[in-house]
Design an enzyme around this catalytic site. Structure first.
Site, PDB file in Angstrom:
ATOM      1  N   ILE A 102      20.405  68.809  50.365  1.00  8.19           N
ATOM      2  CA  ILE A 102      19.028  68.591  50.496  1.00  8.19           C
ATOM      3  C   ILE A 102      18.464  67.399  49.472  1.00  8.19           C
ATOM      4  O   ILE A 102      19.143  67.458  48.512  1.00  8.19           O
ATOM      5  CB  ILE A 102      18.021  69.905  50.396  1.00  8.19           C
ATOM      6  CG1 ILE A 102      16.526  69.592  50.632  1.00  8.19           C
ATOM      7  CG2 ILE A 102      18.220  70.734  49.156  1.00  8.19           C
ATOM      8  CD1 ILE A 102      15.722  70.887  50.731  1.00  8.19           C
ATOM      9  N   CYS A 103      17.482  66.619  49.770  1.00  8.15           N
ATOM     10  CA  CYS A 103      16.888  65.772  48.933  1.00  8.15           C
ATOM     11  C   CYS A 103      18.048  64.860  48.557  1.00  8.15           C
ATOM     12  O   CYS A 103      18.721  64.215  49.172  1.00  8.15           O
ATOM     13  CB  CYS A 103      16.373  66.320  47.809  1.00  8.15           C
ATOM     14  SG  CYS A 103      15.215  65.493  46.839  1.00  8.15           S
ATOM     15  N   GLY A 104      18.074  64.638  47.206  1.00  7.17           N
ATOM     16  CA  GLY A 104      19.043  63.507  46.591  1.00  7.17           C
ATOM     17  C   GLY A 104      20.466  63.758  46.678  1.00  7.17           C
ATOM     18  O   GLY A 104      21.257  62.775  46.647  1.00  7.17           O
ATOM     19  N   THR A 106      21.881  64.496  49.534  1.00  8.86           N
ATOM     20  CA  THR A 106      22.237  63.657  50.664  1.00  8.86           C
ATOM     21  C   THR A 106      22.753  62.234  50.310  1.00  8.86           C
ATOM     22  O   THR A 106      23.632  61.530  50.921  1.00  8.86           O
ATOM     23  CB  THR A 106      21.120  63.416  51.824  1.00  8.86           C
ATOM     24  OG1 THR A 106      19.983  62.738  51.302  1.00  8.86           O
ATOM     25  CG2 THR A 106      20.710  65.111  52.099  1.00  8.86           C
ATOM     26  N   ALA A 153      18.935  67.839  54.746  1.00  8.69           N
ATOM     27  CA  ALA A 153      17.369  68.053  54.919  1.00  8.69           C
ATOM     28  C   ALA A 153      16.780  67.128  53.899  1.00  8.69           C
ATOM     29  O   ALA A 153      17.281  66.757  52.973  1.00  8.69           O
ATOM     30  CB  ALA A 153      16.817  69.154  54.720  1.00  8.69           C
TER      31      ALA A 153
END
Length: 197
Positions: A102-104, A106, A153
């Site tokens: 999730i977030c960074g 990715t 996400a």
């Protein structure tokens, strides 16, 4: 799912709020959550909480895990300190063990090349484009995406992220999965009865 241990990566600037739903409900459904740090030295989250990792990253083996969870952190974009976590994600996926990012995180997976041929999402497409990855055609403008054992996400979607994890691990299915999401994402009180039945 025979393995019941989920591994949560923790590192300095770890985004505390992104995995609370996921880990709390996994624990309530018979999973054990173990934290994995760069070493076993304490780390400090983005919220200023000190956490003591259960084990160091180099001691983590895919065959001992049901899932590796990677959260956002300032460090994903500030330096290469977290690149070993992305490399471990590759080892997990190569071994057929799921990864959720999730977030960074990715962006870390994009730099590792893990999003080049999988449907995925993140904060926005141009955030991942800045990594130089070659997976732009597979970007989906969605709350959360699962493709071949990899969940992604954006930073504002911890509930959708949790939903994808629960679906992948069989924690909730069908009507109950939908009810869980409606209760925690939409504050739909009518979903509580379904979930508690």
């Amino acid at each position: 799912m025979t393995r019941r241990t989920v591994h949560l990566a923790v590192y300095d600037t770890f985004a505390d709020w992104e995995t609370g739903h996921t880990t709390a409900h996994l624990t309530q459904h018979g999973f054990t959550v173990r934290t994995v740090g760069p070493t076993t030295d304490p780390v400090t989250t983005m919220g200023g909480v000190r956490a003591q990792p259960d084990l160091a990253l180099d001691a983590l083996n895919p065959e001992d895990s049901a899932l590796l969870i990677l959260t956002g952190a300032h460090l994903w974009d500030a330096c290469d300190d977290l690149a070993p976590f992305a490399a471990k994600a590759r080892a997990f996926l190569d071994a057929g063990v799921p990864v959720a990012a999730i977030c960074g995180a990715t962006a870390g997976l994009a730099r590792e090349g893990l999003l080049n041929d999988r449907a995925h999402t993140s904060a926005v497409s141009f955030y991942l484009d800045a990594t130089g990855y070659r997976g732009g055609d597979h970007y989906r403008d969605a709350d959360a995406v699962t493709d071949r054992n990899l969940i992604t996400a954006g930073p504002t979607e911890p509930v959708a992220f949790a939903r994808e994890v629960f679906a992948l691990l069989g924690v909730y299915e069908g009507e109950k999965l939908d009810a869980w999401y409606r209760l925690f994402h939409d504050s739909d009180a009518s979903a509580y009865e379904i979930l508690s039945s």
